[in-house]
Design a protein around this motif. Structure first.
Motif, PDB file in Angstrom:
ATOM      1  N   ASN A 287       0.733  -1.293  -0.132  1.00  0.00           N
ATOM      2  CA  ASN A 287       0.173   0.080  -0.044  1.00  0.00           C
ATOM      3  C   ASN A 287       0.923   1.303  -0.021  1.00  0.00           C
ATOM      4  OD1 ASN A 287      -1.558   2.402   1.405  1.00  0.00           O
ATOM      5  ND2 ASN A 287      -3.084   0.832   1.205  1.00  0.00           N
ATOM      6  N   PRO A 288       0.503   2.095  -0.897  1.00  0.00           N
ATOM      7  CA  PRO A 288       1.464   3.451  -0.914  1.00  0.00           C
ATOM      8  C   PRO A 288       1.594   4.325   0.413  1.00  0.00           C
ATOM      9  CG  PRO A 288       0.074   3.632  -2.707  1.00  0.00           C
ATOM     10  CD  PRO A 288      -0.259   2.085  -1.780  1.00  0.00           C
ATOM     11  N   ASN A 289       0.600   4.030   1.074  1.00  0.00           N
ATOM     12  CA  ASN A 289       0.782   4.860   2.367  1.00  0.00           C
ATOM     13  C   ASN A 289       1.510   4.202   3.652  1.00  0.00           C
ATOM     14  OD1 ASN A 289      -1.259   6.819   1.697  1.00  0.00           O
ATOM     15  ND2 ASN A 289      -3.061   5.336   2.561  1.00  0.00           N
ATOM     16  N   PHE A 290       1.621   2.693   3.381  1.00  0.00           N
ATOM     17  CA  PHE A 290       2.592   2.112   4.494  1.00  0.00           C
ATOM     18  C   PHE A 290       3.897   2.126   3.590  1.00  0.00           C
ATOM     19  CE2 PHE A 290      -1.497  -0.748   5.378  1.00  0.00           C
ATOM     20  CZ  PHE A 290      -1.643   0.169   6.181  1.00  0.00           C
ATOM     21  N   GLN A 291       4.048   2.317   2.368  1.00  0.00           N
ATOM     22  CA  GLN A 291       5.503   2.535   2.000  1.00  0.00           C
ATOM     23  C   GLN A 291       5.992   3.743   2.105  1.00  0.00           C
ATOM     24  OE1 GLN A 291       7.551   0.431  -0.489  1.00  0.00           O
ATOM     25  NE2 GLN A 291       6.386  -1.118   0.864  1.00  0.00           N
ATOM     26  N   ARG A 292       5.118   4.909   2.137  1.00  0.00           N
ATOM     27  CA  ARG A 292       5.749   6.056   2.558  1.00  0.00           C
ATOM     28  C   ARG A 292       6.088   6.019   3.961  1.00  0.00           C
ATOM     29  NH1 ARG A 292       1.636   7.807  -1.221  1.00  0.00           N
ATOM     30  NH2 ARG A 292      -0.086   7.998   0.484  1.00  0.00           N
ATOM     31  N   GLN A 293       5.408   5.423   4.898  1.00  0.00           N
ATOM     32  CA  GLN A 293       5.821   5.257   6.253  1.00  0.00           C
ATOM     33  C   GLN A 293       6.762   4.586   6.452  1.00  0.00           C
ATOM     34  OE1 GLN A 293       2.803   3.884   9.167  1.00  0.00           O
ATOM     35  NE2 GLN A 293       2.765   5.613  10.189  1.00  0.00           N
ATOM     36  N   MET A 294       7.011   3.566   5.791  1.00  0.00           N
ATOM     37  CA  MET A 294       8.230   2.866   5.875  1.00  0.00           C
ATOM     38  C   MET A 294       9.536   3.449   5.522  1.00  0.00           C
ATOM     39  SD  MET A 294       8.158  -0.577   6.662  1.00  0.00           S
ATOM     40  CE  MET A 294       9.347  -1.785   5.831  1.00  0.00           C
ATOM     41  N   HIS A 295       9.376   4.241   4.388  1.00  0.00           N
ATOM     42  CA  HIS A 295      10.610   4.979   3.979  1.00  0.00           C
ATOM     43  C   HIS A 295      10.838   6.273   4.853  1.00  0.00           C
ATOM     44  CE1 HIS A 295      13.364   7.246   1.166  1.00  0.00           C
ATOM     45  NE2 HIS A 295      13.220   6.264   0.391  1.00  0.00           N
ATOM     46  N   ASP A 296       9.718   6.805   5.725  1.00  0.00           N
ATOM     47  CA  ASP A 296      10.086   7.833   6.728  1.00  0.00           C
ATOM     48  C   ASP A 296      10.683   7.268   7.826  1.00  0.00           C
ATOM     49  OD1 ASP A 296       8.562   9.816   4.948  1.00  0.00           O
ATOM     50  OD2 ASP A 296       6.912   9.709   5.840  1.00  0.00           O
ATOM     51  N   TRP A 297      10.164   6.050   8.248  1.00  0.00           N
ATOM     52  CA  TRP A 297      10.893   5.385   9.493  1.00  0.00           C
ATOM     53  C   TRP A 297      12.330   5.090   9.044  1.00  0.00           C
ATOM     54  CZ3 TRP A 297       6.789   1.324  10.719  1.00  0.00           C
ATOM     55  CH2 TRP A 297       5.338   2.113  11.329  1.00  0.00           C
ATOM     56  N   PHE A 298      12.547   4.347   8.036  1.00  0.00           N
ATOM     57  CA  PHE A 298      13.954   4.310   7.519  1.00  0.00           C
ATOM     58  C   PHE A 298      14.936   5.409   7.600  1.00  0.00           C
ATOM     59  CE2 PHE A 298      17.240   3.710   4.309  1.00  0.00           C
ATOM     60  CZ  PHE A 298      17.999   2.405   4.677  1.00  0.00           C
ATOM     61  N   ASN A 299      14.430   6.544   7.077  1.00  0.00           N
ATOM     62  CA  ASN A 299      15.165   7.554   7.103  1.00  0.00           C
ATOM     63  C   ASN A 299      15.463   8.358   8.492  1.00  0.00           C
ATOM     64  OD1 ASN A 299      15.571   7.682   4.124  1.00  0.00           O
ATOM     65  ND2 ASN A 299      13.857   8.807   3.990  1.00  0.00           N
ATOM     66  N   ALA A 300      14.514   8.057   9.316  1.00  0.00           N
ATOM     67  CA  ALA A 300      14.702   8.746  10.758  1.00  0.00           C
ATOM     68  C   ALA A 300      15.194   7.932  11.545  1.00  0.00           C
ATOM     69  CB  ALA A 300      13.105   8.944  11.176  1.00  0.00           C
TER      70      ALA A 300
END
Length: 569
Positions: A287-300
């Protein structure tokens, strides 16, 4: 005159009737007065049944919601993420509508407890400062604190929220109809309604008493109700009879609120711990929303935070042995496991944790059946066997410590009839394929009917021994224009091929007699047993797995004589 006498007669008769009615009433009152002094000991046997009748006739059941299995899933996911024990508390959840009288805070405590059975992620600090709600435990706590005989640790987090709204009868559907006749009346009614209940929840930093941005949950649930009734009424002369039957149901607010609380706590804890909680909710990670959240977590996240989940995934999938939970990013063993994992997932092999590797490692934490129910909790490879930890036959299989079995699949690819494979004939070409369940170094050897052995793989055209998981290795590579060798059935007898998979390059550790070039006979090595002994001596039982396949070779059938030669004879 006669008319007057008739009236007098009627009057006399009415007076007699009233006198008789008063007499009956007096007798009834006297009987009731006499009953007032009855002896209760006459009903001892009847009263003795009260203690039995007071017992419940239905066994209690455990209170569950739609997300009870999801809470168990989160517990194991938090353990895999190596989340340290965190102190947490909660505020009361007010209901300003006054229509949902439930203990929401206690449901929060239960949800946090169910997410801490295995992971020990949370410990709830139970201290109430509202004087109206204090009990014996709280009063004793206050006395001990004032006398310096007790110390409370400050929670790191707290949960707050409220029942946001209750919209009653948002949808209502009513239907009624009836008929009426001289002696029969009928009626039918039906109704349906839907009420919406919403819960808002947040997680805050207790030290600063501030709500952490992004750690929020807002969900709604619909509570339905319906009723259906039938009326019948009839008259026979001056008497009437009436019959009514109905069926109603209403979904309770308690179960609905528990579902909302469980969902809210999964969301809040998942966002706080930065784990893919949506997998426990049976939602797609793509899901695009979960993918964005995963990417944010990865960067943070710090590199150490990314490492914990990926390392747990690699251990559970069998790329790292048990006990590797202390390996650091620069460890050769970890980098090698990452490289094999990346190769198996068709990712860029770098041995480092990039976002693509992070995303792939965190996928497939759960497995679902055709009905959408959880059947497995925990990362695993293909064909993993787990032991179910459950309270019933439909409970999911749970476990993170059972790695995927390491195995070699070796098959004959020649077309064959149904049933047992017939023997090959001398000179007939043989085609094999090999697969490994994990990325491994693969070595394949051929043994003829006399026990002579030669290496098939690796060879001059296929020099690398490292192969990816679930990749078909053709022996020989019949799809290549130049396969390098052809495998023909030899002399009559039994021939075999053994393929050995190893965790590391075995060539430097094998004995000298196995170092001969490919497709040449190995001196001093007899049969597949000799290969197994040498690999076991070099790598041990845990460092290699093998698979052997064998077939029979029958003599070549004599060619029939030509017609001309037969005539001369």
């Amino acid at each position: 005159m006669n008319h007057a006498k008739k009236l007098n007669g009627i009057s006399a008769t009415g007076s007699f009737s009233r006198t008789r009615a008063w007499s009956l009433a007096a007798l009834t009152l006297a009987s009731l007065a006499g009953c007032g002094s009855f002896d209760p000991r006459r009903d001892v046997e009847y009263h003795a049944e009260a203690a039995v009748a007071d017992r419940p006739v239905v066994r209690p059941v455990r209170s569950i919601s739609n997300f009870s299995e999801s809470l168990t899933c989160m517990d194991h996911m938090l353990r895999a993420a190596e989340i340290p024990t965190t102190l947490i508390t909660s505020k009361q959840f007010p209901d300003f509508s006054g229509r949902v009288p439930v203990a929401t805070k206690e449901m929060v405590v239960t949800a946090l407890s169910q997410m801490s059975h295995v992971s020990n992620a949370f410990r709830f600090v139970d201290f109430e400062v509202d004087i109206a709600r204090q009990d014996t435990v709280q009063n004793l706590t206050t006395i001990l604190l004032n006398n310096n005989q007790m110390q409370l640790q400050r929670p790191a987090l707290y949960v707050s929220g409220a029942i946001a709204f209750v919209d009653q009868n948002v949808l209502t559907d009513r239907l009624s109809a009836g008929t009426s006749a001289s002696r029969l009346d009928t009626g039918y009614s039906r109704s349906k309604s839907a009420t919406v209940v919403a819960l808002e929840a947040h997680m805050g930093d207790f030290r600063t008493r501030t709500i952490i941005p992004g750690l929020d949950s807002a969900n709604e649930v619909v509570i339905g109700g319906a009723g259906e009734g039938l009326d019948l009424a009839g008259r026979i002369g001056s008497y009437g009879v009436r019959f009514n039957v109905g069926r109603d149901y209403a979904a309770g607010t308690g179960g609905a609120l528990r579902t909302l609380v469980d969902l809210a706590m999964i969301e809040l804890v998942g966002k706080w711990a930065r784990v893919p909680y949506w997998q426990c909710l049976m939602l797609e990670q793509t899901n695009p929303n979960f993918q964005r959240q995963m990417h944010d977590w990865f960067n943070a996240s710090e590199p150490g935070g990314r490492l914990q989940l990926v390392r747990s995934s690699l251990i559970a999938r069998g790329y790292l042995p048990a006990g590797s939970d202390k390996l650091m990013l620069d460890s050769p063993a970890l980098r090698g496991a990452l490289s094999r994992f990346q190769a198996d997932r068709n990712l860029v092999v770098s041995g480092e944790i990039d976002f693509a590797t992070y995303d792939a490692a965190l996928r497939n934490f759960v497995a679902l059946n055709a009905d959408g129910n959880l059947t497995r909790i925990g990362w695993t490879g293909s064909g993993v066997q787990h032991v179910a930890v459950s309270d019933g036959p439909s409970a999911p299989v749970i476990g993170l410590t059972s790695p995927a079995p390491w195995m070699v699949d070796l098959q004959i690819e020649n077309p064959q009839p149904v049933g047992e494979r017939p023997a090959f004939t001398e000179g007939e070409q043989i085609f094999l394929s090999a697969r490994v369940s994990r990325a491994s170094h693969l070595y394949c050897y051929f043994s003829d009917a006399t026990g002579s052995v030669m290496r098939l793989l690796p060879n001059a055209l296929q020099p690398s021994s490292l192969v990816s998981a679930d990749q078909a290795i053709r022996i020989p590579d019949w799809m290549a224009p130049n396969p390098g060798f052809i495998l023909d059935a030899g002399k009559p007898g039994t021939e075999s091929v053994i393929c050995v998979a190893t965790t590391e390059d075995a060539s430097p550790r094998l004995q000298e007699e196995t170092q001969a070039p490919a497709l040449t006979a190995l001196k001093g090595v007899r049969g597949v047993q000799g290969i197994q002994e040498r690999f076991a001596a070099a790598l041990g039982a845990d460092g290699q797995v093998s698979r052997t396949i064998q077939w029979s070779v029958q003599p070549r059938r004599p060619q029939p004589a030509a017609n001309g030669a037969a005539d001369k004879k």
